[in-house]
Write an enzyme that holds these catalytic residues in place. Sequence first.
Site: not given
Ligand code: MN
Length: 442
Positions: A141, A148, A212, A214, A246, A250, A253, A266, A270, A387
């Site tokens: 990834d 971002h 996320e 992606e 993904d 948070r 993380q 993570k 996924t 975000e």
């Molecule tokens: Mn990611």
Amino acid sequence: MDRTNRAAVLNETHDPTARSLVQSANDDAAFPIQNLPFGVFRENLGARSRIGIAIGNCVLDLSAIWRKGLLSDLADLVPAILAPNLHKLMERGQQDTSRIRHRLFKLLRDTNPAPRLVLDCLLPVNEVEMLLPCPIGNFTDFFTSIHHARRTGELARPGNPLFPNFKSLPVAYHGRASSVVVSGTPCIRPRGQLGAPEGQSRYQPSRRVDFELELGCFIHSGNRLGSPISMDAVEEFVFGVCLVNDWSARDIQRWESQPLGPFLAKSFMTSISPWVVTLEALAPFRIPPAQREPDDPPLAKELCADWHNATGGIDISFEVLLSTREMRSRAMEARPITRTAFREQYWSLFQMIVHHTSNGCNLQAGDLIASGTISGADPRESGCLLELTQGGQPSVELPTGEKRGYLEDGDCVTFEAICQRDGFRSIGLGSVTGRVAPRSGE
Ligand code: MN
């Protein structure tokens, strides 16, 4: 040194006037005859999985097409065509994938004089189960959206958002392949240590589950250990693209990632979309890569190529839709919460692959490479809630009056993507969806 940019060259399969004998394909926004993405399906639990092609609201069963004798000129590809997944085809080269595409284009076109043989090999897509395209090899990834990087960096390190390497190389981490799942799989709320700098550490359900948005890329054929892929050759290593969610925790993380980066925040899951849109299908939507900023450091020559200046980018637009349990109970449709595009990505898919192998690392057929969160310049074009909500403030408003900072149990997240260009038929990537579920007993 100059080479033809083969993968971006247009051919008869991109003809915008071509119509399919499958009527639904002629009105379909995602899967007209110009797309022909590969996927893997089965008719019911316990049935053998097979390779199919999306056309309109149907799946074309490649095994059935072979049995009808319609692929006799592709006899050398039979082991790949009749395989239970796409891995054998991914092991072969781009020319083989292209031969299948061109053959199917002719068969599915409304000029085919024997349409019945093809129509007999179609299944309604809503009557089959879509599976992973192949066993996922390695999963890498990246972190390639400057918007971002800036916005998440600003939250973590106000005034100093970008790490000094961001403009020199595409940053990535090695992800977990075993927990990559196909669209529709529920996302069980992960549990982990949420941080206890002073108190006793303990494991709790994450309170900050995020998505996320992606773009994923499956690798064709691969390179030998010790033999980096050059910019001149890199297009041949792209089988095709899909959507990737993904999912990220948070709070886990934030506590676990120092100093080695993402791990359990993570790897709980996924999700990917089931259809892989080939690089050849994307040819009309190739554009110059995003402009670098005037004071950016010069790009390493290993990451440059003349062809890349013209067609290193891919113009794909995305939408993220959210539906809560309350919305569904009131029969409300999922609501778009953000829209963004791949055209502003600071590093291209091709640069990611070249950089990945620059040390001699070998990519293999079936490896999945993901772009990292795709965000646009405007904060409303953010590809994740971190975000969009500036760190989880309950600012995403829904038609029920509900507000979201991060995801709650029952929330269903869906990504959709489409490629559009004047003078060409639009094609889509389909969708990837998943619903956040509580852990059993919690
Ligand atoms: Mn990611």
